[in-house]
Design a protein around this motif. Sequence first.
Motif, PDB file in Angstrom:
ATOM      1  N   TYR A  75     -54.357 -17.763  66.122  1.00  0.00           N
ATOM      2  CA  TYR A  75     -54.285 -17.567  67.426  1.00  0.00           C
ATOM      3  C   TYR A  75     -54.934 -18.033  68.270  1.00  0.00           C
ATOM      4  CZ  TYR A  75     -49.898 -15.283  65.906  1.00  0.00           C
ATOM      5  OH  TYR A  75     -48.531 -14.930  65.404  1.00  0.00           O
ATOM      6  N   ALA A  76     -55.921 -18.759  67.636  1.00  0.00           N
ATOM      7  CA  ALA A  76     -57.162 -19.546  68.495  1.00  0.00           C
ATOM      8  C   ALA A  76     -57.645 -18.734  69.572  1.00  0.00           C
ATOM      9  CB  ALA A  76     -56.365 -20.823  69.224  1.00  0.00           C
ATOM     10  N   GLY A  77     -58.241 -17.664  69.407  1.00  0.00           N
ATOM     11  CA  GLY A  77     -58.877 -16.898  70.243  1.00  0.00           C
ATOM     12  C   GLY A  77     -58.275 -16.157  71.241  1.00  0.00           C
ATOM     13  N   LEU A  78     -57.048 -16.016  71.250  1.00  0.00           N
ATOM     14  CA  LEU A  78     -56.098 -15.419  72.538  1.00  0.00           C
ATOM     15  C   LEU A  78     -56.173 -13.832  71.909  1.00  0.00           C
ATOM     16  CD1 LEU A  78     -53.124 -18.012  72.510  1.00  0.00           C
ATOM     17  CD2 LEU A  78     -54.593 -17.191  74.428  1.00  0.00           C
ATOM     18  N   VAL A  79     -56.644 -13.495  70.948  1.00  0.00           N
ATOM     19  CA  VAL A  79     -56.452 -12.174  70.549  1.00  0.00           C
ATOM     20  C   VAL A  79     -57.731 -11.869  69.663  1.00  0.00           C
ATOM     21  CG1 VAL A  79     -55.162 -12.378  68.419  1.00  0.00           C
ATOM     22  CG2 VAL A  79     -55.220 -10.212  69.418  1.00  0.00           C
ATOM     23  N   SER A  80     -58.182 -10.743  69.660  1.00  0.00           N
ATOM     24  CA  SER A  80     -59.357 -10.606  69.180  1.00  0.00           C
ATOM     25  C   SER A  80     -59.165  -9.521  67.772  1.00  0.00           C
ATOM     26  CB  SER A  80     -60.629  -9.616  69.860  1.00  0.00           C
ATOM     27  OG  SER A  80     -59.929  -8.321  70.067  1.00  0.00           O
ATOM     28  N   SER A  81     -59.850  -9.628  66.608  1.00  0.00           N
ATOM     29  CA  SER A  81     -59.668  -8.710  65.643  1.00  0.00           C
ATOM     30  C   SER A  81     -59.720  -7.314  65.691  1.00  0.00           C
ATOM     31  CB  SER A  81     -60.780  -9.156  64.408  1.00  0.00           C
ATOM     32  OG  SER A  81     -62.089  -8.873  64.934  1.00  0.00           O
ATOM     33  N   ASP A  82     -60.466  -6.703  66.787  1.00  0.00           N
ATOM     34  CA  ASP A  82     -60.303  -5.336  67.255  1.00  0.00           C
ATOM     35  C   ASP A  82     -59.212  -5.136  68.074  1.00  0.00           C
ATOM     36  OD1 ASP A  82     -62.819  -4.986  66.393  1.00  0.00           O
ATOM     37  OD2 ASP A  82     -63.947  -5.093  68.152  1.00  0.00           O
ATOM     38  N   GLN A  83     -58.623  -5.989  68.609  1.00  0.00           N
ATOM     39  CA  GLN A  83     -57.213  -5.793  69.399  1.00  0.00           C
ATOM     40  C   GLN A  83     -56.072  -5.677  68.233  1.00  0.00           C
ATOM     41  OE1 GLN A  83     -57.360  -9.069  71.948  1.00  0.00           O
ATOM     42  NE2 GLN A  83     -57.780  -7.845  73.711  1.00  0.00           N
ATOM     43  N   LEU A  84     -56.389  -6.573  67.290  1.00  0.00           N
ATOM     44  CA  LEU A  84     -55.143  -6.576  66.219  1.00  0.00           C
ATOM     45  C   LEU A  84     -55.216  -5.070  65.468  1.00  0.00           C
ATOM     46  CD1 LEU A  84     -55.554  -9.987  64.741  1.00  0.00           C
ATOM     47  CD2 LEU A  84     -53.576  -9.200  65.894  1.00  0.00           C
ATOM     48  N   ARG A  85     -56.672  -4.661  65.238  1.00  0.00           N
ATOM     49  CA  ARG A  85     -56.792  -3.367  64.318  1.00  0.00           C
ATOM     50  C   ARG A  85     -56.195  -2.117  65.184  1.00  0.00           C
ATOM     51  NH1 ARG A  85     -60.356   0.294  65.338  1.00  0.00           N
ATOM     52  NH2 ARG A  85     -61.748  -1.230  66.607  1.00  0.00           N
ATOM     53  N   GLU A  86     -56.567  -2.206  66.440  1.00  0.00           N
ATOM     54  CA  GLU A  86     -55.978  -1.135  67.258  1.00  0.00           C
ATOM     55  C   GLU A  86     -54.545  -1.203  67.668  1.00  0.00           C
ATOM     56  OE1 GLU A  86     -58.301  -1.494  71.091  1.00  0.00           O
ATOM     57  OE2 GLU A  86     -60.141  -0.942  69.933  1.00  0.00           O
ATOM     58  N   ALA A  87     -54.127  -2.259  67.673  1.00  0.00           N
ATOM     59  CA  ALA A  87     -52.575  -2.513  68.007  1.00  0.00           C
ATOM     60  C   ALA A  87     -51.671  -1.923  66.738  1.00  0.00           C
ATOM     61  CB  ALA A  87     -52.189  -3.864  68.321  1.00  0.00           C
ATOM     62  N   ASN A  88     -52.314  -2.298  65.605  1.00  0.00           N
ATOM     63  CA  ASN A  88     -51.826  -1.901  64.352  1.00  0.00           C
ATOM     64  C   ASN A  88     -52.027  -0.696  63.513  1.00  0.00           C
ATOM     65  OD1 ASN A  88     -49.639  -4.414  63.927  1.00  0.00           O
ATOM     66  ND2 ASN A  88     -51.701  -5.069  64.655  1.00  0.00           N
ATOM     67  N   SER A  89     -52.886   0.062  64.397  1.00  0.00           N
ATOM     68  CA  SER A  89     -53.722   1.504  63.792  1.00  0.00           C
ATOM     69  C   SER A  89     -54.083   1.238  62.280  1.00  0.00           C
ATOM     70  CB  SER A  89     -52.487   2.338  63.843  1.00  0.00           C
ATOM     71  OG  SER A  89     -52.193   2.633  65.334  1.00  0.00           O
ATOM     72  N   PRO A  91     -50.891  -8.419  70.093  1.00  0.00           N
ATOM     73  CA  PRO A  91     -50.878  -8.244  71.463  1.00  0.00           C
ATOM     74  C   PRO A  91     -51.551  -9.481  72.202  1.00  0.00           C
ATOM     75  CG  PRO A  91     -52.648  -7.029  70.454  1.00  0.00           C
ATOM     76  CD  PRO A  91     -52.103  -7.521  69.417  1.00  0.00           C
ATOM     77  N   LEU A  92     -50.939 -10.052  73.202  1.00  0.00           N
ATOM     78  CA  LEU A  92     -51.454 -11.372  73.659  1.00  0.00           C
ATOM     79  C   LEU A  92     -51.576 -11.319  75.053  1.00  0.00           C
ATOM     80  CD1 LEU A  92     -48.974 -13.770  71.965  1.00  0.00           C
ATOM     81  CD2 LEU A  92     -51.473 -13.833  71.309  1.00  0.00           C
ATOM     82  N   PRO A  93     -52.779 -11.830  75.802  1.00  0.00           N
ATOM     83  CA  PRO A  93     -53.165 -11.663  77.133  1.00  0.00           C
ATOM     84  C   PRO A  93     -52.199 -12.332  78.109  1.00  0.00           C
ATOM     85  CG  PRO A  93     -54.489 -13.455  76.155  1.00  0.00           C
ATOM     86  CD  PRO A  93     -53.588 -12.749  75.050  1.00  0.00           C
ATOM     87  N   CYS A  94     -51.784 -11.761  79.203  1.00  0.00           N
ATOM     88  CA  CYS A  94     -51.012 -12.433  80.066  1.00  0.00           C
ATOM     89  C   CYS A  94     -51.236 -11.783  81.618  1.00  0.00           C
ATOM     90  CB  CYS A  94     -49.297 -12.615  79.857  1.00  0.00           C
ATOM     91  SG  CYS A  94     -48.738 -10.877  79.636  1.00  0.00           S
ATOM     92  N   THR A  95     -50.857 -12.260  82.680  1.00  0.00           N
ATOM     93  CA  THR A  95     -51.041 -11.738  83.796  1.00  0.00           C
ATOM     94  C   THR A  95     -49.797 -12.169  84.764  1.00  0.00           C
ATOM     95  OG1 THR A  95     -52.452 -13.550  84.688  1.00  0.00           O
ATOM     96  CG2 THR A  95     -53.263 -11.478  84.067  1.00  0.00           C
ATOM     97  N   CYS A  96     -49.336 -11.420  85.792  1.00  0.00           N
ATOM     98  CA  CYS A  96     -48.091 -11.724  86.567  1.00  0.00           C
ATOM     99  C   CYS A  96     -48.706 -11.869  88.037  1.00  0.00           C
ATOM    100  CB  CYS A  96     -47.069 -10.643  86.572  1.00  0.00           C
ATOM    101  SG  CYS A  96     -46.469 -10.400  85.048  1.00  0.00           S
ATOM    102  N   PHE A  97     -49.379 -10.926  88.449  1.00  0.00           N
ATOM    103  CA  PHE A  97     -49.829 -11.023  90.032  1.00  0.00           C
ATOM    104  C   PHE A  97     -48.546 -11.220  90.986  1.00  0.00           C
ATOM    105  CE2 PHE A  97     -54.166 -12.325  87.841  1.00  0.00           C
ATOM    106  CZ  PHE A  97     -54.513 -10.882  88.065  1.00  0.00           C
ATOM    107  N   ASN A  98     -47.436 -10.490  90.786  1.00  0.00           N
ATOM    108  CA  ASN A  98     -46.330 -10.810  91.562  1.00  0.00           C
ATOM    109  C   ASN A  98     -45.912 -12.251  91.703  1.00  0.00           C
ATOM    110  OD1 ASN A  98     -46.108  -8.102  92.057  1.00  0.00           O
ATOM    111  ND2 ASN A  98     -47.481  -8.493  93.986  1.00  0.00           N
TER     112      ASN A  98
END
Length: 418
Positions: free
Chosen positions: A125-139, A155-162
């Motif tokens: 996923y080319a740095g779009l997610v971290s190993s810690d985020q994967l660990r936490e998202a999947n308990s 879990p992947l990063p994104c923003t809307c800002f309306n």
Amino acid sequence: MPNPNPKHLFHATLFLSILLQALSKSTIEPCSNSDSCNALLGYTLYTDLKVSEVASLFQIDPIALLTANAIDISYPDVEHHILPSKLFLKVPISCSCVDGIRKSVATHYKTRPSDTLSSIADAVYAGLVSSDQLREANSLSDPSVLDVGQNLVVPLPCTCFNGSDNSLPAIYLSYVVRPVDTLAAVAARYFTTLTDLMNVNAMGSTAINDGDILAVPIPACASNFPKSASDFGMLVPNGSYAITAGHCVQCSCGPKNLDLYCMPASLAVSCSSMQCRGSNLMLGNVTVQQTSGGCNVTACNYDGIVNGSIVTTLSPSLQPQCPGLQEFPPLVAPPTTVARDTVFAPAPAPLFDGDGPASPKSSLVPSTGLPGGFSPANGPISGISSGASAACSLVKPFPALTYALVLLLVKLMIPVAL
């Protein structure tokens, strides 16, 4: 002088690597409702992959991936075309509000032999997610043990800002900073300003590090579909296309304006009627009639897909001049190679004048410092409140790690490793 202990050197290097990763930053947008928006991920292929394989990694439609990058979908068997390693793509995703912040949780990954959380995060996923985020998202209690075929939430990063930037329609790209990048170069690449990037990302300085994830605003064509439409809120980035209504309708944005233009798609699928009621016009058709008072323009426009049916609207208007032929963003052939410059210099570098310091030549990028009165902690003008801006800045509490600090750490740690 004794030879350094390889084990100690390894631990020293590992410590530095972890420290650098800990200092990487990501812009987070707080949210409090259940709506979603269109967003983009900046993704660099870690190996040669078919179009369908890339789409499968993110659980998206292969045609949507191609049209988001203005790749010609008329090529035979284009979904099985092999894309080259290191190719940079914009991946369209839906950005939701989860646990009070914007992110995408629709992507799942099935583990393979030899996979680790780090290899999935950094390579696949080319740095779009971290190993810690994967660990936490999947308990995961023991992240070092992954079963083959295990289904992981990514879990992947994104923003809307309306869906706006400075009160104009925009879609936001999550861009992973690479070692050769500067903030000015990223701004120039995406035709925005240094000020705007700092404002959007709540930055107090222009310093960025490898692995940081920036929210980059891209001008877009906004739709005005009713809320009952399944494609309500659709945004199409400037210079690209989008396929909707079950592959029946193709919408484009640009190149000369930000007016959304939709027409029947060229794909061979069964579609509901696209004729505007009370006329002989089909979706995308326009008639013009020059008069002494201006030009009468009647267009058959797309108004979303509701309950499986394509909705069209007949829109008459009086314009000062008759419009010319509809222009479309240029299409590119499915890529087979990656130019060396795009691998090692993913964003334009500032130009130099002689031996002096670098100064950006683009009129979009300020050449010196910040303009007077600029507040780097503010979000987009029509995007988030001051409270949300403060929350964004809290996720980036560390200043940039300078080369001097790295050298100091190395000097302090090498004697320990000897």
